[in-house]
Design an enzyme around this catalytic site. Structure first.
Site, PDB file in Angstrom:
ATOM      1  N   LYS A   1     -21.694  19.634  77.470  1.00  0.00           N
ATOM      2  CA  LYS A   1     -21.416  20.304  78.752  1.00  0.00           C
ATOM      3  C   LYS A   1     -19.932  20.604  78.854  1.00  0.00           C
ATOM      4  CE  LYS A   1     -25.518  19.615  80.928  1.00  0.00           C
ATOM      5  NZ  LYS A   1     -26.305  20.607  81.638  1.00  0.00           N
TER       6      LYS A   1
ATOM      7  N   LYS B   1     -37.765  26.470  80.351  1.00  0.00           N
ATOM      8  CA  LYS B   1     -38.273  25.181  80.812  1.00  0.00           C
ATOM      9  C   LYS B   1     -39.721  25.417  81.226  1.00  0.00           C
ATOM     10  CE  LYS B   1     -33.877  23.380  82.587  1.00  0.00           C
ATOM     11  NZ  LYS B   1     -33.011  24.149  81.688  1.00  0.00           N
TER      12      LYS B   1
HETATM   13 MG    MG Z   1     -28.346  24.648  80.677  1.00  0.00          MG
END
Ligand code: MG
Length: 333
Positions: free
Chosen positions: A138, A242
């Protein structure tokens, strides 16, 4: 033939609050639904929306379920608004969606999620030891200059066959993204995920055209409507899918089959019930090139009964093992 429909809400504290671009996310809320037909055959499904990410809310899913009036059949899916992607996923799963998801791939690497900041380096050393060949880090969390120093530290430890993807979670301005992508152009980065916010449509398209590093859309394609929109725009980069947010798996697989996009399948931090079907969808799609699964996230919940077993560095379709849905349903009584 109608199936009797019941649902139970869950509220599961994470082991530690998930860090998001919108602040900490302490508790995962969702629904488990249970269907039973006249022959006594039972099915389970999970609705695990992520409202801050762009999906519907649990309340909207409850309202959608109430609207179905306590019974579902094969036609019910069409009566659920496509915007309620998590609820459509849940109902399709309870009605046996996974039976249509046959494996097209036999083994996939799992991307190990590294912590933000400097801690990424020690975590990467450990994960390398455990055999991981794909990593996600991240960015957009610290100062850019500090993060770029850590990035080079990180790249220096990764052998050539190991892939590193960066995820900005839409945190960069276009200007910051341009500087980052200029830096990435000289480095072996698998892709950069969601460099700018999902509403910056022109910036996303422009960055993808102007820099050599592959870009991935995640928040931009939270559900099936977003996926369809970006496929219609001719997006050539990666799409993070997802399945737990993307509605009925059959419709998802049909859309992917038609356009053959470059896809990374990813967890929505669902329980083991949603996880098993999400993984089956991942193995049912043959991507070129093969991309590591975004399921390297566990263990998630304080109540470990709801967690899927943590995957290792690689997964096979057989390891997408059925959850003990009945036990979890009873635990919510
Ligand atoms: Mg992402």
């Amino acid at each position: 033939m109608p199936h009797r429909l019941e649902f139970r809400r869950y509220s599961l504290p994470f082991r530690s609050a998930v860090r998001t671009a919108h602040g900490p996310w302490p508790v995962r809320e969702g629904l488990i639904i249970r269907t039973e037909d006249e022959a006594g055959r039972v099915g389970y499904g999970e609705a695990a929306p992520i409202p801050w990410f762009g999906s519907e809310t649990v309340e909207e899913d409850v309202a959608g379920l109430v609207g179905l009036g306590g019974a579902v059949d094969a036609g019910s899916l069409q009566r659920i608004d496509e915007r309620l992607g998590s609820l459509r996923f849940a109902v399709a799963c309870a009605l046996g969606a996974e039976q249509g998801l046959l494996p097209a791939v036999q083994r996939l690497p799992v991307a190990s999620l590294l912590p933000a900041g400097k801690a990424a380096c020690a975590a990467a050393d450990q994960a390398l030891e455990a055999g991981y060949v794909a990593f996600k880090w991240k960015v957009g969390v610290l100062d850019d200059a500090d993060e770029r120093v850590i990035l080079d530290d990180l790249l220096a430890r990764l052998p050539g066959h190991v892939k590193l993807r960066l995820d900005a979670n839409g945190a960069w301005t276009t200007r910051r993204a341009m500087k980052w992508l200029a830096c990435c152009a000289e480095r072996p980065i698998e892709f950069v995920e969601q460099p700018v916010a999902p509403d910056a449509v022109d910036a996303l398209a422009g960055l993808a055209a102007d820099y050599p590093t592959t870009l991935a859309l995640d928040e931009s394609v939270a559900g099936l409507p977003g996926l369809r929109t970006w496929l219609g725009r001719g997006w050539r980069g990666v799409l993070v899918v997802k399945p737990a947010l993307a509605g009925d798996p059959a419709s998802l697989m049909a859309l992917l089959g038609k356009h053959q996009p470059d896809v990374v399948f990813s967890s929505a931090l669902e329980t083991s019930i949603g996880r098993q079907t999400a993984l089956r969808a991942a193995f049912a799609y043959k991507n070129t090139p093969p991309r590591a699964l975004g399921f390297g996230v566990g263990p998630l919940f304080q109540d470990e009964r709801f967690d899927a077993p943590s995957p290792g560095a690689f997964l096979t379709p057989g390891q997408a093992s059925p959850a003990d849905a009945e036990a979890l349903w009873n635990a919510l009584n």
